[in-house]
Design an enzyme around this catalytic site. Structure first.
Site, PDB file in Angstrom:
ATOM      1  N   ALA A 185      -0.547  -7.303  -1.245  1.00 26.16           N
ATOM      2  CA  ALA A 185      -1.910  -7.800  -1.233  1.00 26.16           C
ATOM      3  C   ALA A 185      -2.177  -8.642  -2.476  1.00 26.16           C
ATOM      4  O   ALA A 185      -2.870  -9.656  -2.420  1.00 26.16           O
ATOM      5  CB  ALA A 185      -2.866  -6.620  -1.170  1.00 26.16           C
ATOM      6  N   LYS A 244      -7.026  10.250   4.152  1.00 23.12           N
ATOM      7  CA  LYS A 244      -5.937   9.574   3.443  1.00 23.12           C
ATOM      8  C   LYS A 244      -4.676  10.412   3.585  1.00 23.12           C
ATOM      9  O   LYS A 244      -4.728  11.632   3.604  1.00 23.12           O
ATOM     10  CB  LYS A 244      -6.274   9.417   1.954  1.00 23.12           C
ATOM     11  CG  LYS A 244      -5.418   8.377   1.276  1.00 23.12           C
ATOM     12  CD  LYS A 244      -5.936   7.000   1.575  1.00 23.12           C
ATOM     13  CE  LYS A 244      -5.133   5.898   0.953  1.00 23.12           C
ATOM     14  NZ  LYS A 244      -5.831   4.596   1.102  1.00 23.12           N
TER      15      LYS A 244
END
Ligand code: GLU
Length: 412
Positions: A220, A104
């Site tokens: 999203a 990440k």
């Protein structure tokens, strides 16, 4: 307890169910990332000043495949958060059985406060500092909270300049014009949708008449709301950073989309609608609650107030471990992030494969392939939960860990 402590304790919890097959040494290796890189990124701002931003990259374990994970630009980014998100990436890629492992990226920044010019400089500098750790066979970034295909384009351009050859598959979530996959932008939401329908099918229920509340903003979040709305779901509440709106007859998501396109808050949706705080939205009496923002928005102080029967985690880590225990006692089912939001990275993987072979698929094909991955993964998690009588979260971790440890066993 830090976020990363909680991830470790959940991994340990899941390990108990497979400890007969794998030594504790493997568990020890999985509990910590291999390396966490921290860089300072100086940016010459438009007003002539220089601002130094802090960026991270957490790389956990790549014994089998390259690291993979999103790049987050957000003021709340921290080393602890990036490490946790990287661990969730492995559990996520492993639960859907992709040939990618955990990583990440993150920069502590509020991208909304930067001009386009400043954002481009920040993205390019960050990549130039991290380039030696990136590559199609080492580590492949993608968008996350606060980043998008434009930022991926700048980062890829910077990477290509550093290595002196074109490597479109070194980054995913690119614009389609630069080798991005059709269906990548909506993939995370499509994944949620597929998992939700598969779960409802398993318990012999349909979406018909179900009331849904969706907390917090982001692309999203809106895409998911649109998919659910066009399939007849009744979305009674939605919120963003300014608060939320509630209408028991269901909100018109097309209108909400219009507001968002004009950079307005959902609270401007209608004069007569009831206005809510984000906490009030979480406590609504609905069938499905969808936390879609950041970590730990459901915690021990508000978990008791939750009335929804089902929680679908769109965000990564929205429920803290204390709240998880409270929800379990209240028989509230949680469909965990590592399964529910694996659609994005799955289509990232398809994007890489298309770049690698230079053969591009239609949106329809991508969607079918996504279903072929998400449906069996959901069934496997449901089966594991039933077998051990455990929560879907721990079941998803068991499925993942079993796959990871099976591979690691050959090397240790
Ligand atoms: N940021 C997304 C996630 O957390 C996508 C990662 C990717 O495509 O590599 O799943």
């Amino acid at each position: 307890m830090s976020l990363y402590d909680s991830v470790q304790s959940q991994i340990k919890q899941a390990y108990q169910y497979i400890s007969g097959n794998y030594s504790k040494n493997l568990l020890e290796k999985i509990l910590r990332p291999e390396q966490v890189i921290e860089v300072s990124i100086p940016v010459h701002m438009d007003d002539g000043s220089t601002k130094v931003f802090t960026g991270y990259r957490s790389q956990h374990n790549n014994v089998k495949w390259p690291y993979k994970g999103g790049v987050r630009f957000h003021p709340q980014v921290s080393k602890d958060e990036v490490m946790s998100l990287s661990a969730w990436m492995t559990l996520k890629t492993s639960v859907v059985d992709l040939p990618l492992w955990w990583g990440k990226w993150g920069i502590i920044v509020d991208p909304k406060t930067l001009s386009k010019n400043e954002l481009e400089k920040l993205s390019r500098w960050y990549m130039s500092k991290m380039a030696k750790f990136v590559g199609p066979h080492t580590d492949i970034p993608a968008p996350d909270v606060g980043t998008d295909p434009q930022i991926m384009s700048w980062m890829l351009d910077e990477y290509n300049k550093t290595v002196w050859y074109a490597t479109p598959w070194a980054i995913t979530g690119k614009p389609v014009e630069l080798g991005g996959s059709l269906g990548r932008w909506t993939a995370t939401s499509m994944g949620w949708w597929i998992v939700l329908l598969e779960y409802l099918k398993d318990i012999d229920q349909s979406l018909e008449g179900k009331k849904i509340a969706i907390q917090w903003a982001g692309n999203a979040w809106l895409v998911f709301a649109k998919i659910a709305y066009t399939h007849g779901a009744k979305i009674v509440a939605m919120s963003d950073s300014k608060g939320g709106v509630y209408d028991e007859n269901g909100l018109d998501i097309n209108e909400i989309e219009q507001l968002k396109k004009n950079r307005k808050s959902v609270i401007e949706y209608c004069q007569w609608c009831e206005k809510l705080t984000n906490d009030e939205l979480l406590a609504l009496d609905v069938d499905i609650l969808v936390p879609a923002a950041l970590e730990w928005v459901v915690h021990k102080d508000n978990a008791e107030s939750i009335k929804a029967k089902l929680i679908l985690e769109l965000a990564n880590g929205p429920i803290d471990p204390d709240a998880d225990a409270v929800l379990e006692k209240k028989d509230i089912v949680v469909i965990p992030d590592v399964l529910a939001n694996a659609g994005g990275v799955t289509v990232s993987y398809f994007e890489q494969v298309q770049n690698n072979t230079n053969y591009y698929r239609s949106e329809q094909e991508i969607h079918e392939k996504l279903e072929n991955i998400m449906k069996p993964a959901t069934k496997e998690v449901l089966h594991t939960a039933n077998k051990h009588n455990i929560s879907l979260r721990i079941a998803a971790y068991v499925v993942s860990l079993d796959r990871i440890m099976k591979a690691m066993k050959f090397l240790h």
